[in-house]
Motif scaffolding. Structure first.
Motif, mmCIF file in Angstrom:
data_model
loop_
_atom_site.group_PDB
_atom_site.id
_atom_site.type_symbol
_atom_site.label_atom_id
_atom_site.label_comp_id
_atom_site.label_asym_id
_atom_site.label_seq_id
_atom_site.Cartn_x
_atom_site.Cartn_y
_atom_site.Cartn_z
ATOM 1 N N SER A 148 -7.056 0.843 13.628
ATOM 2 C CA SER A 148 -6.355 -0.436 13.335
ATOM 3 C C SER A 148 -4.478 -0.378 12.527
ATOM 4 O O SER A 148 -4.610 -0.166 11.604
ATOM 5 N N CYS A 149 -3.976 -1.349 11.414
ATOM 6 C CA CYS A 149 -2.945 -1.712 11.076
ATOM 7 C C CYS A 149 -3.086 -2.827 10.086
ATOM 8 O O CYS A 149 -4.183 -3.329 10.442
ATOM 9 N N ILE A 150 -3.140 -2.392 9.096
ATOM 10 C CA ILE A 150 -3.379 -2.806 7.922
ATOM 11 C C ILE A 150 -2.078 -3.061 6.684
ATOM 12 O O ILE A 150 -0.853 -2.562 7.046
ATOM 13 N N ALA A 151 -1.966 -4.471 5.777
ATOM 14 C CA ALA A 151 -1.290 -4.973 5.379
ATOM 15 C C ALA A 151 -1.654 -5.491 4.808
ATOM 16 O O ALA A 151 -2.423 -6.422 3.908
ATOM 17 N N MET A 152 -1.133 -5.358 3.119
ATOM 18 C CA MET A 152 -1.157 -6.012 1.989
ATOM 19 C C MET A 152 -0.697 -7.201 1.126
ATOM 20 O O MET A 152 0.702 -7.172 1.115
ATOM 21 N N GLY A 153 -1.636 -8.120 0.583
ATOM 22 C CA GLY A 153 -0.783 -9.484 0.388
ATOM 23 C C GLY A 153 -1.071 -9.614 -0.969
ATOM 24 O O GLY A 153 -1.623 -9.442 -1.615
ATOM 25 N N TYR A 154 -0.304 -9.671 -2.238
ATOM 26 C CA TYR A 154 -0.321 -10.145 -3.080
ATOM 27 C C TYR A 154 0.239 -11.595 -3.679
ATOM 28 O O TYR A 154 1.600 -12.065 -3.284
ATOM 29 N N ALA A 155 -0.508 -12.039 -4.821
ATOM 30 C CA ALA A 155 -0.240 -13.598 -5.586
ATOM 31 C C ALA A 155 -0.142 -12.952 -7.560
ATOM 32 O O ALA A 155 -0.338 -12.408 -8.010
ATOM 33 N N LYS A 156 1.319 -13.242 -7.281
ATOM 34 C CA LYS A 156 0.983 -13.241 -9.392
ATOM 35 C C LYS A 156 2.208 -14.294 -9.245
ATOM 36 O O LYS A 156 1.861 -15.009 -9.187
ATOM 37 N N GLN A 157 1.363 -13.970 -10.944
ATOM 38 C CA GLN A 157 1.884 -15.674 -11.792
ATOM 39 C C GLN A 157 2.860 -14.172 -13.033
ATOM 40 O O GLN A 157 2.232 -13.847 -13.098
ATOM 41 N N THR A 158 3.623 -15.053 -13.718
ATOM 42 C CA THR A 158 4.195 -15.311 -14.826
ATOM 43 C C THR A 158 2.962 -15.514 -15.548
ATOM 44 O O THR A 158 2.983 -16.909 -15.869
ATOM 45 N N VAL A 159 2.744 -14.687 -16.800
ATOM 46 C CA VAL A 159 1.831 -15.491 -17.957
ATOM 47 C C VAL A 159 2.854 -14.631 -19.267
ATOM 48 O O VAL A 159 2.840 -13.629 -19.448
ATOM 49 N N ARG A 160 3.523 -15.663 -20.269
ATOM 50 C CA ARG A 160 4.381 -15.313 -21.363
ATOM 51 C C ARG A 160 5.455 -13.790 -21.125
ATOM 52 O O ARG A 160 4.970 -13.078 -21.962
ATOM 53 N N GLY A 161 5.899 -14.298 -19.909
ATOM 54 C CA GLY A 161 7.551 -13.307 -19.360
ATOM 55 C C GLY A 161 5.857 -11.924 -18.835
ATOM 56 O O GLY A 161 7.780 -11.378 -18.045
ATOM 57 N N ARG A 162 5.563 -11.686 -18.224
ATOM 58 C CA ARG A 162 4.609 -10.474 -18.332
ATOM 59 C C ARG A 162 4.177 -11.018 -16.380
ATOM 60 O O ARG A 162 3.570 -12.202 -16.290
ATOM 61 N N GLN A 163 4.751 -9.981 -15.679
ATOM 62 C CA GLN A 163 3.867 -10.938 -13.800
ATOM 63 C C GLN A 163 2.577 -10.057 -14.028
ATOM 64 O O GLN A 163 2.354 -9.300 -14.801
ATOM 65 N N VAL A 164 1.854 -11.362 -13.548
ATOM 66 C CA VAL A 164 0.610 -10.556 -13.453
ATOM 67 C C VAL A 164 -0.025 -10.557 -12.255
ATOM 68 O O VAL A 164 0.262 -11.917 -11.582
ATOM 69 N N GLN A 165 -0.383 -10.085 -11.284
ATOM 70 C CA GLN A 165 -1.122 -9.994 -10.389
ATOM 71 C C GLN A 165 -2.534 -10.982 -10.016
ATOM 72 O O GLN A 165 -3.572 -11.149 -11.157
ATOM 73 N N LEU A 166 -2.188 -11.768 -9.510
ATOM 74 C CA LEU A 166 -3.779 -13.283 -9.349
ATOM 75 C C LEU A 166 -4.503 -13.011 -8.902
ATOM 76 O O LEU A 166 -5.839 -12.736 -8.971
ATOM 77 N N ARG A 167 -4.160 -12.622 -7.667
ATOM 78 C CA ARG A 167 -4.625 -12.804 -5.992
ATOM 79 C C ARG A 167 -4.426 -11.229 -5.451
ATOM 80 O O ARG A 167 -3.635 -11.098 -5.321
ATOM 81 N N ARG A 168 -5.386 -10.386 -5.004
ATOM 82 C CA ARG A 168 -5.004 -9.360 -4.167
ATOM 83 C C ARG A 168 -5.834 -9.766 -2.813
ATOM 84 O O ARG A 168 -6.693 -9.683 -2.626
ATOM 85 N N TRP A 169 -4.973 -9.539 -1.764
ATOM 86 C CA TRP A 169 -5.881 -8.889 -0.074
ATOM 87 C C TRP A 169 -5.029 -8.731 0.723
ATOM 88 O O TRP A 169 -4.046 -7.640 0.819
ATOM 89 N N ASP A 170 -6.128 -7.802 1.835
ATOM 90 C CA ASP A 170 -5.415 -6.950 3.136
ATOM 91 C C ASP A 170 -5.936 -7.713 3.734
ATOM 92 O O ASP A 170 -6.922 -8.028 4.432
ATOM 93 N N ALA A 171 -5.189 -7.779 4.992
ATOM 94 C CA ALA A 171 -5.175 -7.828 6.697
ATOM 95 C C ALA A 171 -5.042 -7.157 7.581
ATOM 96 O O ALA A 171 -4.773 -5.839 7.219
ATOM 97 N N HIS A 172 -6.049 -7.093 8.425
ATOM 98 C CA HIS A 172 -6.615 -6.130 8.958
ATOM 99 C C HIS A 172 -6.046 -6.557 10.443
ATOM 100 O O HIS A 172 -6.951 -7.712 11.152
ATOM 101 N N ARG A 173 -5.278 -5.823 11.454
ATOM 102 C CA ARG A 173 -5.537 -6.225 12.819
ATOM 103 C C ARG A 173 -5.202 -5.183 13.828
ATOM 104 O O ARG A 173 -5.071 -4.166 13.914
ATOM 105 N N CYS A 174 -5.848 -5.963 14.609
ATOM 106 C CA CYS A 174 -5.585 -4.885 15.753
ATOM 107 C C CYS A 174 -4.258 -4.784 16.756
ATOM 108 O O CYS A 174 -3.822 -5.890 17.128
ATOM 109 N N PRO A 175 -3.859 -3.455 16.596
ATOM 110 C CA PRO A 175 -3.112 -3.806 17.244
ATOM 111 C C PRO A 175 -3.152 -3.725 18.807
ATOM 112 O O PRO A 175 -1.780 -4.391 19.428
#
Ligand SMILES: [Zn+2]
Length: 117
Positions: free
Chosen positions: A49-76
């Motif tokens: 199968s196929c996989i794609a990673m997704g990210y949500a980021k936020q800038t906290v005091r000038g730094r990029q912080v990863q808020l959430r992370r996902w992985d999507a799985h798809r049957c080709p």
């Protein structure tokens, strides 16, 4: 090697639970693991199968912080899709929670050769 896809790949969501997804990585093939069955439970495509990673980021005091992370799985073959979120769990371990599901669109199109009339 690059070749054009035969059909369009379903789009990944721009937001999940109201959180905008900043970036989805490109789809890639999931490595085959000997102890896991790579075939699709819906259409029995042998995989992988196929996989794609997704990210949500936020800038906290000038730094990029990863808020959430996902992985999507798809049957080709049938495009059945499941999206999981990795959430911080107990004891410093992360939990994997299924957050979105997209039903298969069609079975893999079967082409038959046509003879000229
Ligand atoms: Zn499938």
């Amino acid at each position: 090697m690059h070749h054009l896809p035969l059909r369009s790949i379903p789009a990944l969501p721009g937001q999940i639970d109201g959180t905008p997804v900043d970036r989805w990585d490109q789809w890639r093939t999931v490595p085959i693991l000997s102890h896991l069955d790579p075939s699709c439970a819906n259409c029995a495509d042998p995989g992988p199968s196929c996989i794609a990673m997704g990210y949500a980021k936020q800038t906290v005091r000038g730094r990029q912080v990863q808020l959430r992370r996902w992985d999507a799985h798809r049957c080709p073959a049938c495009d059945e899709m499941r999206i999981y979120e990795n959430r911080p769990g107990r004891m410093g371990r992360s939990e994997r929670v299924e957050v979105l599901y997209a039903p298969p669109r069609t079975h893999a199109p079967k082409f038959t050769k046509r003879e000229p009339e």
